[in-house]
Design a protein around this motif. Structure first.
Motif, PDB file in Angstrom:
ATOM      1  N   ALA A   1       0.837  -1.205   0.000  1.00 33.36           N
ATOM      2  CA  ALA A   1       0.000   0.000   0.000  1.00 33.36           C
ATOM      3  C   ALA A   1       0.873   1.257   0.000  1.00 33.36           C
ATOM      4  CB  ALA A   1      -0.933  -0.013   1.196  1.00 33.36           C
ATOM      5  N   MET A   2       1.957   1.229   0.771  1.00 33.47           N
ATOM      6  CA  MET A   2       2.867   2.378   0.800  1.00 33.47           C
ATOM      7  C   MET A   2       3.448   2.622  -0.590  1.00 33.47           C
ATOM      8  SD  MET A   2       4.956   1.849   4.327  1.00 33.47           S
ATOM      9  CE  MET A   2       4.288   2.404   5.899  1.00 33.47           C
ATOM     10  N   TYR A   3       3.874   1.523  -1.193  1.00 31.85           N
ATOM     11  CA  TYR A   3       4.441   1.622  -2.536  1.00 31.85           C
ATOM     12  C   TYR A   3       3.423   2.237  -3.504  1.00 31.85           C
ATOM     13  CZ  TYR A   3       6.260   0.193  -7.062  1.00 31.85           C
ATOM     14  OH  TYR A   3       6.696   0.192  -8.358  1.00 31.85           O
ATOM     15  N   LEU A   4       2.183   1.817  -3.387  1.00 28.32           N
ATOM     16  CA  LEU A   4       1.150   2.317  -4.299  1.00 28.32           C
ATOM     17  C   LEU A   4       0.882   3.812  -4.084  1.00 28.32           C
ATOM     18  CD1 LEU A   4      -1.458  -0.595  -4.443  1.00 28.32           C
ATOM     19  CD2 LEU A   4       0.230   0.058  -6.164  1.00 28.32           C
ATOM     20  N   LEU A   5       0.900   4.234  -2.830  1.00 31.48           N
ATOM     21  CA  LEU A   5       0.682   5.664  -2.589  1.00 31.48           C
ATOM     22  C   LEU A   5       1.771   6.492  -3.264  1.00 31.48           C
ATOM     23  CD1 LEU A   5      -0.669   6.216   1.037  1.00 31.48           C
ATOM     24  CD2 LEU A   5      -1.813   5.495  -1.027  1.00 31.48           C
ATOM     25  N   LYS A   6       2.961   5.920  -3.273  1.00 30.35           N
ATOM     26  CA  LYS A   6       4.073   6.615  -3.937  1.00 30.35           C
ATOM     27  C   LYS A   6       3.862   6.599  -5.462  1.00 30.35           C
ATOM     28  CE  LYS A   6       7.829   8.779  -4.065  1.00 30.35           C
ATOM     29  NZ  LYS A   6       7.767  10.126  -3.473  1.00 30.35           N
ATOM     30  N   ARG A   7       3.667   5.398  -5.981  1.00 31.08           N
ATOM     31  CA  ARG A   7       3.586   5.256  -7.440  1.00 31.08           C
ATOM     32  C   ARG A   7       2.354   5.939  -8.027  1.00 31.08           C
ATOM     33  NH1 ARG A   7       6.171   1.335 -10.789  1.00 31.08           N
ATOM     34  NH2 ARG A   7       4.885   2.056 -12.507  1.00 31.08           N
TER      35      ARG A   7
ATOM     36  N   SER B   1      10.176   0.204   2.857  1.00 32.11           N
ATOM     37  CA  SER B   1       9.077  -0.576   2.265  1.00 32.11           C
ATOM     38  C   SER B   1       9.056  -0.426   0.745  1.00 32.11           C
ATOM     39  CB  SER B   1       7.733  -0.095   2.806  1.00 32.11           C
ATOM     40  OG  SER B   1       7.708  -0.226   4.197  1.00 32.11           O
ATOM     41  N   ILE B   2       9.159   0.802   0.287  1.00 30.02           N
ATOM     42  CA  ILE B   2       9.107   1.045  -1.160  1.00 30.02           C
ATOM     43  C   ILE B   2      10.251   0.319  -1.865  1.00 30.02           C
ATOM     44  CG2 ILE B   2       9.315   2.842  -2.943  1.00 30.02           C
ATOM     45  CD1 ILE B   2       7.864   4.739  -0.982  1.00 30.02           C
ATOM     46  N   ASN B   3      11.448   0.433  -1.280  1.00 30.10           N
ATOM     47  CA  ASN B   3      12.599  -0.258  -1.888  1.00 30.10           C
ATOM     48  C   ASN B   3      12.399  -1.760  -1.938  1.00 30.10           C
ATOM     49  OD1 ASN B   3      13.872   2.136  -2.270  1.00 30.10           O
ATOM     50  ND2 ASN B   3      15.149   2.009  -0.421  1.00 30.10           N
ATOM     51  N   LYS B   4      11.839  -2.263  -0.867  1.00 29.72           N
ATOM     52  CA  LYS B   4      11.638  -3.714  -0.797  1.00 29.72           C
ATOM     53  C   LYS B   4      10.683  -4.184  -1.910  1.00 29.72           C
ATOM     54  CE  LYS B   4       9.784  -7.376   1.878  1.00 29.72           C
ATOM     55  NZ  LYS B   4       9.021  -7.781   3.049  1.00 29.72           N
ATOM     56  N   ILE B   5       9.576  -3.459  -2.051  1.00 21.12           N
ATOM     57  CA  ILE B   5       8.605  -3.856  -3.088  1.00 21.12           C
ATOM     58  C   ILE B   5       9.230  -3.727  -4.482  1.00 21.12           C
ATOM     59  CG2 ILE B   5       6.352  -3.327  -4.123  1.00 21.12           C
ATOM     60  CD1 ILE B   5       6.194  -4.611  -1.328  1.00 21.12           C
ATOM     61  N   GLU B   6       9.984  -2.655  -4.670  1.00 21.22           N
ATOM     62  CA  GLU B   6      10.639  -2.472  -5.972  1.00 21.22           C
ATOM     63  C   GLU B   6      11.578  -3.631  -6.286  1.00 21.22           C
ATOM     64  OE1 GLU B   6      12.300   1.467  -5.880  1.00 21.22           O
ATOM     65  OE2 GLU B   6      10.525   2.259  -6.929  1.00 21.22           O
ATOM     66  N   LYS B   7      12.326  -4.053  -5.279  1.00 23.09           N
ATOM     67  CA  LYS B   7      13.277  -5.146  -5.499  1.00 23.09           C
ATOM     68  C   LYS B   7      12.523  -6.450  -5.802  1.00 23.09           C
ATOM     69  CE  LYS B   7      17.368  -7.470  -3.750  1.00 23.09           C
ATOM     70  NZ  LYS B   7      16.931  -8.680  -4.388  1.00 23.09           N
ATOM     71  N   MET B   8      11.473  -6.671  -5.032  1.00 19.45           N
ATOM     72  CA  MET B   8      10.686  -7.897  -5.264  1.00 19.45           C
ATOM     73  C   MET B   8      10.110  -7.925  -6.673  1.00 19.45           C
ATOM     74  SD  MET B   8       8.497  -8.632  -1.826  1.00 19.45           S
ATOM     75  CE  MET B   8       7.627 -10.025  -2.541  1.00 19.45           C
ATOM     76  N   MET B   9       9.678  -6.766  -7.142  1.00 20.34           N
ATOM     77  CA  MET B   9       9.118  -6.707  -8.492  1.00 20.34           C
ATOM     78  C   MET B   9      10.175  -7.046  -9.544  1.00 20.34           C
ATOM     79  SD  MET B   9       6.677  -3.349  -8.116  1.00 20.34           S
ATOM     80  CE  MET B   9       6.199  -3.195  -9.837  1.00 20.34           C
ATOM     81  N   LYS B  10      11.385  -6.551  -9.279  1.00 20.89           N
ATOM     82  CA  LYS B  10      12.482  -6.825 -10.217  1.00 20.89           C
ATOM     83  C   LYS B  10      12.800  -8.310 -10.270  1.00 20.89           C
ATOM     84  CE  LYS B  10      15.512  -2.945 -10.799  1.00 20.89           C
ATOM     85  NZ  LYS B  10      16.075  -2.188  -9.685  1.00 20.89           N
ATOM     86  N   ASP B  11      12.760  -8.941  -9.087  1.00 18.33           N
ATOM     87  CA  ASP B  11      13.164 -10.345  -9.000  1.00 18.33           C
ATOM     88  C   ASP B  11      12.075 -11.314  -9.447  1.00 18.33           C
ATOM     89  OD1 ASP B  11      15.447  -9.383  -8.014  1.00 18.33           O
ATOM     90  OD2 ASP B  11      15.039  -9.860  -5.899  1.00 18.33           O
ATOM     91  N   ASP B  12      10.836 -10.873  -9.375  1.00 17.12           N
ATOM     92  CA  ASP B  12       9.742 -11.816  -9.608  1.00 17.12           C
ATOM     93  C   ASP B  12       8.701 -11.224 -10.568  1.00 17.12           C
ATOM     94  OD1 ASP B  12       7.579 -13.451  -9.538  1.00 17.12           O
ATOM     95  OD2 ASP B  12       7.356 -13.479  -7.346  1.00 17.12           O
ATOM     96  N   PRO B  13       8.766 -11.656 -11.819  1.00 19.52           N
ATOM     97  CA  PRO B  13       7.879 -11.081 -12.834  1.00 19.52           C
ATOM     98  C   PRO B  13       6.391 -11.279 -12.520  1.00 19.52           C
ATOM     99  CG  PRO B  13       9.435 -12.631 -13.827  1.00 19.52           C
ATOM    100  CD  PRO B  13       9.662 -12.685 -12.355  1.00 19.52           C
ATOM    101  N   VAL B  14       6.075 -12.374 -11.839  1.00 21.83           N
ATOM    102  CA  VAL B  14       4.672 -12.621 -11.524  1.00 21.83           C
ATOM    103  C   VAL B  14       4.171 -11.580 -10.520  1.00 21.83           C
ATOM    104  CG1 VAL B  14       3.014 -14.262 -10.560  1.00 21.83           C
ATOM    105  CG2 VAL B  14       4.912 -15.076 -11.983  1.00 21.83           C
TER     106      VAL B  14
END
Ligand code: ADP
Ligand code: MG
Length: 437
Positions: free
Chosen positions: A379-385, A409-422
């Motif tokens: 949710a934090m990531y989404l508020l940013k994006r 939190s934002i960095n973590k989600i960004e990294k997870m997105m990079k590592d996992d296309p799904v």
């Protein structure tokens, strides 16, 4: 060699029909011969032929199409009459194999007219009735707004009212496939000949025209020829001519010669009417209140609207429960369209808590168990994006979390997105709900 087409066809049909059906029908048909793409088949009698045609003809033409044998015609000879005269050959008109591209389901009668599509509709009806007011006709609009429906309605109308006219409905992908087929089989002159005979040329989804130069060249050629012959051309796209990628200027400017009609999303009243219409077609009993509720939530795409209706009814009948507003609310939550300029942190937080099955207030709590902290990070990531909020403000939205926690939190989600296309796809699909990118 000769019998090959028929044999091929039967082999393919075996994968679709059951043994009994094949035996009842196909074993009674005798292959006679083949001449210039005309297949001659013998059937026992007229009754047999009529029923057979009704049940299997479309399937056969579709199967031929699947086998890339689009230009074959079937001719039936009735056994009991063959001795009398040659004229008993019942010849399916040449356009029959073209007709099977057309979806008979889509007609003007079941197209609901509203302010967003009125103009495109009127022009389409005009073209179907041979008014020849505009040429070419170019219809564009976002996906799921009824372009394919209208184009097929034109084809169906002409087919019904003006049997001598050759109507040709193709998606730009079909057009390419067909061209390739004729090229590979060294029959390109037949391809040209075929198009030369067409009275009404309908091309759907022109924006998907292949990047291959040859396709565009042929389309250009055909376009000019039809235009000069005074034959109607109808084109659809998801954007105006100027925005089609990889289209050369000369073709683009021709699309602008006639008339351009945009289809816009239906208003609430039209959406309700469409739902009622679809329910009627599907024999679904639909309460007006329910229709209104669904239509108030799904705004941009008629296909989605239809999908939501089906989902509601399927779910209700599986669960054996009555259809109440609350039931519908739950059933269609994944379909809901948000007003993108009215997105607030609340909407995003509610969406995420619903997705992850937690309570909205838990996002702001001190609970750091994974079940809560993970959706919170998203949710934090989404508020940013989505809202481009500063990290300090984001922290406040979640029960005064420190801004370094937000950044983490934002960095973590960004990294997870990079590592996992799904996972990335999942998050991007959320973003898409809230923001046009
Ligand atoms: P497009 O080609 O623009 O992406 P379609 O023609 O495939 O959209 O429409 C998607 C679905 O919505 C189809 O089932 C179509 O029948 C339905 N639809 C769209 N607009 C209308 C309308 N005005 N009335 C009835 N059905 C509609
Ligand atoms: Mg379409």
């Amino acid at each position: 060699m000769e019998k090959m087409i028929w044999e091929k066809l039967k082999i393919e049909l075996k994968t679709i029909l059951d043994e009994r059906e094949l035996n009842t029908w196909f074993s009674q048909i005798k292959y006679i011969g083949e001449d210039n793409n005309e297949l001659y088949l013998k059937v026992p009698d007229e009754n047999f032929l009529n029923t057979f045609k009704k049940n299997y003809l479309d399937l056969i033409y579709n199967t031929l199409k699947k086998l890339s044998l689009v230009n074959y015609n079937l001719n039936f000879i009735i056994a009991s009459k063959t001795k009398e005269t040659k004229n008993n050959i019942i010849k399916k008109p040449r356009l029959s194999n073209i007709k099977t591209n057309i979806n008979e389901k889509y007609t003007f009668d079941n197209f609901v007219v509203g302010p967003g599509n009125q103009f495109a509709y009127a022009i389409s009806v005009g073209a179907a009735k041979n008014s020849h007011d505009y040429n070419p006709i170019y219809i564009y609009g976002d996906v799921g707004l009824g372009k394919t429906h209208l184009l097929n309605a034109i084809a169906n109308y002409i087919h019904k009212h003006d049997k001598d006219k050759l109507v040709f409905y193709k998606t730009s992908k079909d057009f390419l496939d067909e061209m390739v087929y004729y090229l590979q089989n060294k029959k390109f002159s037949l391809f040209k000949e075929k198009y030369r005979k067409i009275d009404v040329l309908i091309i759907d989804d022109i924006q998907l025209i292949s990047t291959w130069e040859e396709t565009k060249k042929q389309l250009f050629f055909i376009f000019n020829e039809k235009y000069e012959q005074g034959k109607q051309i109808i084109i659809s796209s998801d954007c105006p001519p100027k925005d089609i990628k990889n289209l050369e200027e000369r073709l683009r400017s021709r699309f602008e010669w006639g008339i351009i009609a945009q289809i816009e999303p239906p208003n609430l009243e039209t959406r309700i009417a469409i739902l009622m219409q679809k329910a009627k077609e599907k024999n679904i009993e639909l309460d007006k209140n329910i229709a209104e509720y669904i239509a108030s939530k799904i705004k941009k795409n008629v296909r989605t609207l239809e999908g939501a209706l089906i989902r509601v009814y399927a779910l209700a009948s599986i669960k054996g429960v009555p259809i109440t507003i609350n039931f519908v609310k739950e059933a269609i939550k994944d379909y809901i369209d948000y007003d993108k300029d009215k997105i607030s942190p609340e909407i995003i937080k509610n969406f995420i808590s619903e997705k992850y099955n937690i309570k909205p207030y838990e996002l702001s709590s001190k609970n750091n168990s994974k079940k809560i902290s993970f959706p919170r990070q998203i949710a934090m990531y989404l508020l940013k994006r989505v809202l481009n909020m500063p990290v300090s403000k984001i922290g406040k939205e979640f029960g005064d979390k420190h801004h370094t926690t937000v950044i983490h939190s934002i960095n973590k989600i960004e990294k997870m997105m990079k590592d996992d296309p799904v996972f990335e796809d999942e998050i991007l699909s959320y973003i898409k709900r809230f923001k046009d990118e």
